[in-house]
Write a protein that holds these residues in place. Structure first.
Motif, PDB file in Angstrom:
ATOM      1  N   VAL A  84       0.930  -1.393   0.095  1.00  0.00           N
ATOM      2  CA  VAL A  84       0.074   0.121   0.084  1.00  0.00           C
ATOM      3  C   VAL A  84       0.753   1.303   0.099  1.00  0.00           C
ATOM      4  CG1 VAL A  84      -1.662   1.185   1.446  1.00  0.00           C
ATOM      5  CG2 VAL A  84      -2.072  -1.099   1.121  1.00  0.00           C
ATOM      6  N   ARG A  85       1.836   1.235   0.766  1.00  0.00           N
ATOM      7  CA  ARG A  85       2.811   2.618   0.870  1.00  0.00           C
ATOM      8  C   ARG A  85       3.593   2.607  -0.392  1.00  0.00           C
ATOM      9  NH1 ARG A  85       3.494   7.408   2.077  1.00  0.00           N
ATOM     10  NH2 ARG A  85       5.755   7.818   2.473  1.00  0.00           N
ATOM     11  N   LEU A  86       3.963   1.552  -1.030  1.00  0.00           N
ATOM     12  CA  LEU A  86       4.734   1.461  -2.284  1.00  0.00           C
ATOM     13  C   LEU A  86       3.917   2.100  -3.242  1.00  0.00           C
ATOM     14  CD1 LEU A  86       6.953   1.030  -3.938  1.00  0.00           C
ATOM     15  CD2 LEU A  86       5.945  -1.364  -4.302  1.00  0.00           C
ATOM     16  N   LEU A  87       2.402   1.670  -3.612  1.00  0.00           N
ATOM     17  CA  LEU A  87       1.343   2.349  -4.386  1.00  0.00           C
ATOM     18  C   LEU A  87       1.271   3.758  -3.860  1.00  0.00           C
ATOM     19  CD1 LEU A  87      -1.393  -0.391  -4.477  1.00  0.00           C
ATOM     20  CD2 LEU A  87       0.158   0.143  -6.247  1.00  0.00           C
ATOM     21  N   GLN A  88       1.240   4.378  -2.718  1.00  0.00           N
ATOM     22  CA  GLN A  88       1.070   5.703  -2.166  1.00  0.00           C
ATOM     23  C   GLN A  88       2.422   6.453  -2.957  1.00  0.00           C
ATOM     24  OE1 GLN A  88       0.615   5.661   1.660  1.00  0.00           O
ATOM     25  NE2 GLN A  88      -1.485   5.419   1.876  1.00  0.00           N
ATOM     26  N   LEU A  89       3.373   5.947  -2.697  1.00  0.00           N
ATOM     27  CA  LEU A  89       4.641   6.623  -3.240  1.00  0.00           C
ATOM     28  C   LEU A  89       4.706   6.578  -4.738  1.00  0.00           C
ATOM     29  CD1 LEU A  89       7.430   4.784  -0.830  1.00  0.00           C
ATOM     30  CD2 LEU A  89       6.368   7.392  -0.630  1.00  0.00           C
ATOM     31  N   GLN A  90       4.269   5.598  -5.474  1.00  0.00           N
ATOM     32  CA  GLN A  90       4.147   5.742  -6.789  1.00  0.00           C
ATOM     33  C   GLN A  90       3.416   6.689  -7.085  1.00  0.00           C
ATOM     34  OE1 GLN A  90       3.483   1.502  -7.900  1.00  0.00           O
ATOM     35  NE2 GLN A  90       5.362   1.030  -8.125  1.00  0.00           N
ATOM     36  N   LYS A  91       2.101   7.018  -6.556  1.00  0.00           N
ATOM     37  CA  LYS A  91       1.081   7.817  -6.915  1.00  0.00           C
ATOM     38  C   LYS A  91       1.897   9.242  -6.677  1.00  0.00           C
ATOM     39  CE  LYS A  91      -3.450   9.388  -5.755  1.00  0.00           C
ATOM     40  NZ  LYS A  91      -4.663   9.536  -4.799  1.00  0.00           N
ATOM     41  N   GLU A  92       2.653   9.466  -5.445  1.00  0.00           N
ATOM     42  CA  GLU A  92       2.930  10.541  -5.331  1.00  0.00           C
ATOM     43  C   GLU A  92       4.097  11.184  -6.252  1.00  0.00           C
ATOM     44  OE1 GLU A  92       4.498  10.689  -1.073  1.00  0.00           O
ATOM     45  OE2 GLU A  92       2.485  10.335  -0.243  1.00  0.00           O
ATOM     46  N   ARG A  93       5.145   9.899  -6.776  1.00  0.00           N
ATOM     47  CA  ARG A  93       6.230  10.114  -7.491  1.00  0.00           C
ATOM     48  C   ARG A  93       5.363  10.548  -9.005  1.00  0.00           C
ATOM     49  NH1 ARG A  93       8.579   5.170  -9.771  1.00  0.00           N
ATOM     50  NH2 ARG A  93       7.030   5.398 -11.197  1.00  0.00           N
ATOM     51  N   ASN A  94       4.276  10.052  -9.566  1.00  0.00           N
ATOM     52  CA  ASN A  94       3.478  10.177 -10.496  1.00  0.00           C
ATOM     53  C   ASN A  94       2.975  11.824 -10.527  1.00  0.00           C
ATOM     54  OD1 ASN A  94       3.993   7.843 -11.754  1.00  0.00           O
ATOM     55  ND2 ASN A  94       2.158   6.908 -11.172  1.00  0.00           N
ATOM     56  N   GLU A  95       2.529  11.991  -9.506  1.00  0.00           N
ATOM     57  CA  GLU A  95       1.927  13.414  -9.106  1.00  0.00           C
ATOM     58  C   GLU A  95       3.012  14.532  -9.353  1.00  0.00           C
ATOM     59  OE1 GLU A  95       0.022  13.311  -5.485  1.00  0.00           O
ATOM     60  OE2 GLU A  95      -1.818  12.389  -6.318  1.00  0.00           O
ATOM     61  N   VAL A  96       4.374  14.024  -8.697  1.00  0.00           N
ATOM     62  CA  VAL A  96       5.393  15.069  -8.697  1.00  0.00           C
ATOM     63  C   VAL A  96       5.970  15.132 -10.356  1.00  0.00           C
ATOM     64  CG1 VAL A  96       7.862  15.136  -7.938  1.00  0.00           C
ATOM     65  CG2 VAL A  96       6.079  14.669  -6.254  1.00  0.00           C
ATOM     66  N   SER A  97       5.968  13.848 -10.879  1.00  0.00           N
ATOM     67  CA  SER A  97       6.491  14.111 -12.257  1.00  0.00           C
ATOM     68  C   SER A  97       5.620  15.008 -13.128  1.00  0.00           C
ATOM     69  CB  SER A  97       6.311  12.624 -12.754  1.00  0.00           C
ATOM     70  OG  SER A  97       7.348  11.765 -12.175  1.00  0.00           O
ATOM     71  N   LEU A  98       4.172  14.789 -12.893  1.00  0.00           N
ATOM     72  CA  LEU A  98       3.249  15.669 -13.451  1.00  0.00           C
ATOM     73  C   LEU A  98       3.538  17.194 -13.201  1.00  0.00           C
ATOM     74  CD1 LEU A  98       0.132  13.401 -13.392  1.00  0.00           C
ATOM     75  CD2 LEU A  98       1.362  13.902 -15.504  1.00  0.00           C
ATOM     76  N   ALA A  99       3.621  17.246 -11.767  1.00  0.00           N
ATOM     77  CA  ALA A  99       3.966  18.745 -11.274  1.00  0.00           C
ATOM     78  C   ALA A  99       5.246  19.305 -12.126  1.00  0.00           C
ATOM     79  CB  ALA A  99       4.080  18.731  -9.952  1.00  0.00           C
ATOM     80  N   LEU A 100       6.201  18.182 -12.105  1.00  0.00           N
ATOM     81  CA  LEU A 100       7.535  18.749 -12.575  1.00  0.00           C
ATOM     82  C   LEU A 100       7.496  19.158 -14.327  1.00  0.00           C
ATOM     83  CD1 LEU A 100      10.154  16.457 -10.818  1.00  0.00           C
ATOM     84  CD2 LEU A 100       9.889  19.033 -10.578  1.00  0.00           C
ATOM     85  N   GLU A 101       6.686  18.226 -14.941  1.00  0.00           N
ATOM     86  CA  GLU A 101       6.558  18.387 -16.289  1.00  0.00           C
ATOM     87  C   GLU A 101       5.595  19.856 -16.540  1.00  0.00           C
ATOM     88  OE1 GLU A 101       3.836  16.044 -19.372  1.00  0.00           O
ATOM     89  OE2 GLU A 101       5.085  14.896 -18.016  1.00  0.00           O
ATOM     90  N   GLU A 102       4.737  19.919 -15.655  1.00  0.00           N
ATOM     91  CA  GLU A 102       3.967  21.461 -15.864  1.00  0.00           C
ATOM     92  C   GLU A 102       4.701  22.345 -15.585  1.00  0.00           C
ATOM     93  OE1 GLU A 102       0.493  22.006 -16.827  1.00  0.00           O
ATOM     94  OE2 GLU A 102       0.627  19.989 -17.537  1.00  0.00           O
ATOM     95  N   THR A 103       5.578  22.340 -14.489  1.00  0.00           N
ATOM     96  CA  THR A 103       6.580  23.212 -14.067  1.00  0.00           C
ATOM     97  C   THR A 103       7.597  23.673 -15.013  1.00  0.00           C
ATOM     98  OG1 THR A 103       6.150  22.735 -11.596  1.00  0.00           O
ATOM     99  CG2 THR A 103       8.029  24.099 -12.443  1.00  0.00           C
ATOM    100  N   MET A 107       8.029  26.871 -17.012  1.00  0.00           N
ATOM    101  CA  MET A 107       9.250  27.535 -17.181  1.00  0.00           C
ATOM    102  C   MET A 107       9.779  27.662 -18.577  1.00  0.00           C
ATOM    103  SD  MET A 107      11.345  25.510 -14.267  1.00  0.00           S
ATOM    104  CE  MET A 107      13.017  26.406 -14.494  1.00  0.00           C
ATOM    105  N   VAL A 108       9.381  26.900 -19.608  1.00  0.00           N
ATOM    106  CA  VAL A 108       9.631  26.967 -21.079  1.00  0.00           C
ATOM    107  C   VAL A 108       9.099  28.283 -21.489  1.00  0.00           C
ATOM    108  CG1 VAL A 108       9.399  26.201 -23.341  1.00  0.00           C
ATOM    109  CG2 VAL A 108      10.231  24.586 -21.374  1.00  0.00           C
ATOM    110  N   VAL A 109       7.810  28.569 -20.867  1.00  0.00           N
ATOM    111  CA  VAL A 109       6.900  29.619 -21.291  1.00  0.00           C
ATOM    112  C   VAL A 109       7.578  30.728 -20.840  1.00  0.00           C
ATOM    113  CG1 VAL A 109       4.629  30.666 -20.983  1.00  0.00           C
ATOM    114  CG2 VAL A 109       4.552  28.201 -21.650  1.00  0.00           C
ATOM    115  N   GLN A 110       7.882  30.669 -19.503  1.00  0.00           N
ATOM    116  CA  GLN A 110       8.371  32.102 -18.706  1.00  0.00           C
ATOM    117  C   GLN A 110       9.737  32.213 -19.366  1.00  0.00           C
ATOM    118  OE1 GLN A 110       7.042  33.741 -16.490  1.00  0.00           O
ATOM    119  NE2 GLN A 110       5.311  32.522 -16.472  1.00  0.00           N
TER     120      GLN A 110
END
Length: 166
Positions: A84-103, A107-110
């Motif tokens: 369960v913790r691993l799934l949570q961490l994978q979900k968090e990693r995916n969210e961070v990856s998406l956030a980094l991608e958006e950022t 940043m490219v736009v900025q």
């Protein structure tokens, strides 16, 4: 009659001898029986000890099996928690990856905006510097004209004053 008594005594002695051999045989059998009884009692005691030991081992095995079952359930519970913790961490990693991608996109736009603004600033600075240069030239020309005008006014005043006193 004597011969009958002798025969009877001989028969009695023979019977006694036979009886003694039977008694001896019975004594031997009784000793064998006592030894067999002792051996049987020893075997029964060993069998009882073995049964007690077997019961102890079965109890220990049962206790060990129960402990193994508890440990197995605990391990399974912990593995489930880890999963369960691993799934949570994978979900968090995916969210961070998406956030980094958006950022990164932001940043490219900025960066593009910054580069454009920087180019605009350079262009404006060049235009302002050009205008400042023109203003400086105009200022220098005006100053020169002002100095020339001052010189001509001073000269005219000097002439006027010198004509006035003459």
């Amino acid at each position: 009659m004597l011969s009958e008594i002798t025969t009877n005594i001989t028969a009695c002695v023979a019977q006694m001898s036979h009886a003694e051999s039977i008694v001896q045989q019975l004594d031997d059998e009784q000793r064998q029986f006592a030894r067999a009884k002792e051996s049987y009692a020893h075997d029964v005691s060993q069998e009882r000890n073995l049964c007690v030991r077997e019961e102890q081992l079965l109890f220990q095995n049962k206790a060990g099996a129960e402990k193994i079952e508890r440990l197995e359930r605990s391990r399974k519970t912990k593995m489930d928690q880890v999963a369960v913790r691993l799934l949570q961490l994978q979900k968090e990693r995916n969210e961070v990856s998406l956030a980094l991608e958006e950022t990164g996109k932001k940043m490219v736009v900025q960066r593009t905006r910054f580069d454009k603004l920087q180019a605009d600033v350079k262009r404006e600075r060049g235009a302002v510097e050009g205008e400042v240069g023109e203003v400086q030239e105009l200022y220098d020309a005006l100053r020169q004209q002002t100095l020339e005008y001052q010189d001509s006014v001073i000269q005219a005043l000097e002439e006027l004053i010198s004509n006035f006193y003459v």
